[in-house]
Write a protein that holds these residues in place. Sequence first.
Motif, mmCIF file in Angstrom:
data_model
loop_
_atom_site.group_PDB
_atom_site.id
_atom_site.type_symbol
_atom_site.label_atom_id
_atom_site.label_comp_id
_atom_site.label_asym_id
_atom_site.label_seq_id
_atom_site.Cartn_x
_atom_site.Cartn_y
_atom_site.Cartn_z
ATOM 1 N N SER A 1 0.822 -1.203 0.000
ATOM 2 C CA SER A 1 0.000 0.000 0.000
ATOM 3 C C SER A 1 0.859 1.258 0.000
ATOM 4 N N THR A 2 1.946 1.239 0.773
ATOM 5 C CA THR A 2 2.859 2.386 0.837
ATOM 6 C C THR A 2 3.517 2.642 -0.510
ATOM 7 N N LEU A 3 3.988 1.581 -1.146
ATOM 8 C CA LEU A 3 4.646 1.729 -2.447
ATOM 9 C C LEU A 3 3.675 2.253 -3.497
ATOM 10 N N MET A 4 2.453 1.709 -3.520
ATOM 11 C CA MET A 4 1.476 2.157 -4.515
ATOM 12 C C MET A 4 1.032 3.586 -4.264
ATOM 13 N N LEU A 5 0.828 3.949 -2.991
ATOM 14 C CA LEU A 5 0.418 5.320 -2.684
ATOM 15 C C LEU A 5 1.537 6.306 -2.996
ATOM 16 N N SER A 6 2.778 5.861 -2.873
ATOM 17 C CA SER A 6 3.912 6.726 -3.213
ATOM 18 C C SER A 6 3.945 7.056 -4.704
ATOM 19 N N LEU A 7 3.398 6.138 -5.520
ATOM 20 C CA LEU A 7 3.371 6.374 -6.965
ATOM 21 C C LEU A 7 2.361 7.443 -7.371
ATOM 22 N N VAL A 8 1.299 7.590 -6.590
ATOM 23 C CA VAL A 8 0.217 8.500 -6.978
ATOM 24 C C VAL A 8 0.143 9.739 -6.095
#
Length: 452
Positions: free
Chosen positions: A370-377
């Motif tokens: 979740s952290t990695l994906m939220l960092s992308l957006v």
Amino acid sequence: MSKKKIRLSTTQIIMLSFAAAVFIGSILLYLPVSTADGKGVSYIDALFTATTATCVTGLVTLPTASAWSAFGQAVILVLIQIGGLGVITVVSGFMIALHKKIGFSDRLLLQDAFNLNSLSGIVAFVKKVIIATLAVEAVGAVLYMTVFIPEFGARGIWISVFNSVSAFCNAGIDIIAENSLCNYMTNPVINFTTMLLVVLGGLGYIVWWDIIKVLPQIKSRGFRCFKRLTLHSKIVLSTTFVLIFGGALLIFIFEAENPLTVEKNTLFEKIQFSLLQSVTTRTAGFATVPQENLSNGASFVSLVLMFIGGSPAGTAGGIKTVTATVLFAVVLSTVRNQNETVLFNRALPKKAVSKAVSVCGMSFIIMLCSTLMLSLVSDASALDIIYETVSATATVGLTRNLTATLDLWGKIIIICTMFLGRIGPISLAFAFATKKENRNIIKNPVEEISIG
């Protein structure tokens, strides 16, 4: 040609029941009648709100106090109550009230929902859970009314009921103001009532009944009677005590001189804040200061407390106190070169140790993804993003002012994270598991490896 009947496992039914509650809630909140201005909201915001209420998280993209009408707030409150007790428990409660028979399959569902080891007395257990929940929430509402009725008049009754249910269910959603409980940081009635409800909800019903069972012996045996508590209750109570007061002490140390939070407050007010911050991070989500104003040290302590959360068979989330204590005991036993993992002079079964490791590991994976994906957006700071994703994974609801700024993809990521966090990593794995254990299979050869 005969059709093959699809049989769902109890875990799959529980997961689908939560998904159904979220979907129905999102449709109701999408209706224009649910919003304060009567114009409606986007479906993604309705879905986000339904998810955060049913998963008793508390992260919101729209302010609950001003964005939703009385009908919309009532829908949110019902979803919070359903999420806190569990869909299966609520449905079973209605069946019991209507004198309907609880079948064997329903009992299996309840056993899985509460993570119990036996079917014995399951119906009586559900009755006690519902009655005790309503009783505690009623007492909490009355305590809140002593403050909210003088301030808000008749509306204070509704605010008190809403806040009591939300606090007990560890949801952290309120209809007082857009800044949570920041206006009541120095109010001892609000602070201690909130803490009491959060702790009672987070302890778990199993611990409740265990304490009630030994209390009559306190006259004859004194506090020695608590030695008769089950191992589960001893772990929960001792860990909860350490986390609440240890966390409060650390937060007090980091925040006492912080000019952005409590530097100018009195000693008693600083203690109140520290205790509530320590308690609310145990997946409640109420805030008496903006979380983005916390020092880095207090933020780190809050992250640890959020990830651990409450206790099994309660309304809180996180990996749970028992899991954290078992992992700590495993580390100690390994360092001491002991063959058994021991707590309170009792050896823990290897299955419990393996489950604790799995719960922690899978929760960490959900949080990391979740952290990695939220960092992308999102272009927010790393601390803000991690705070958001840990809060969503552990169904806490605290944010460093990031939730309201999320775009479409950010909202979808947090919705999925909240749902996975509420269902639980092990339950999720069981729900999608298709391969059954074959006890006759030939075991694989064992080979030693180096670790550390």
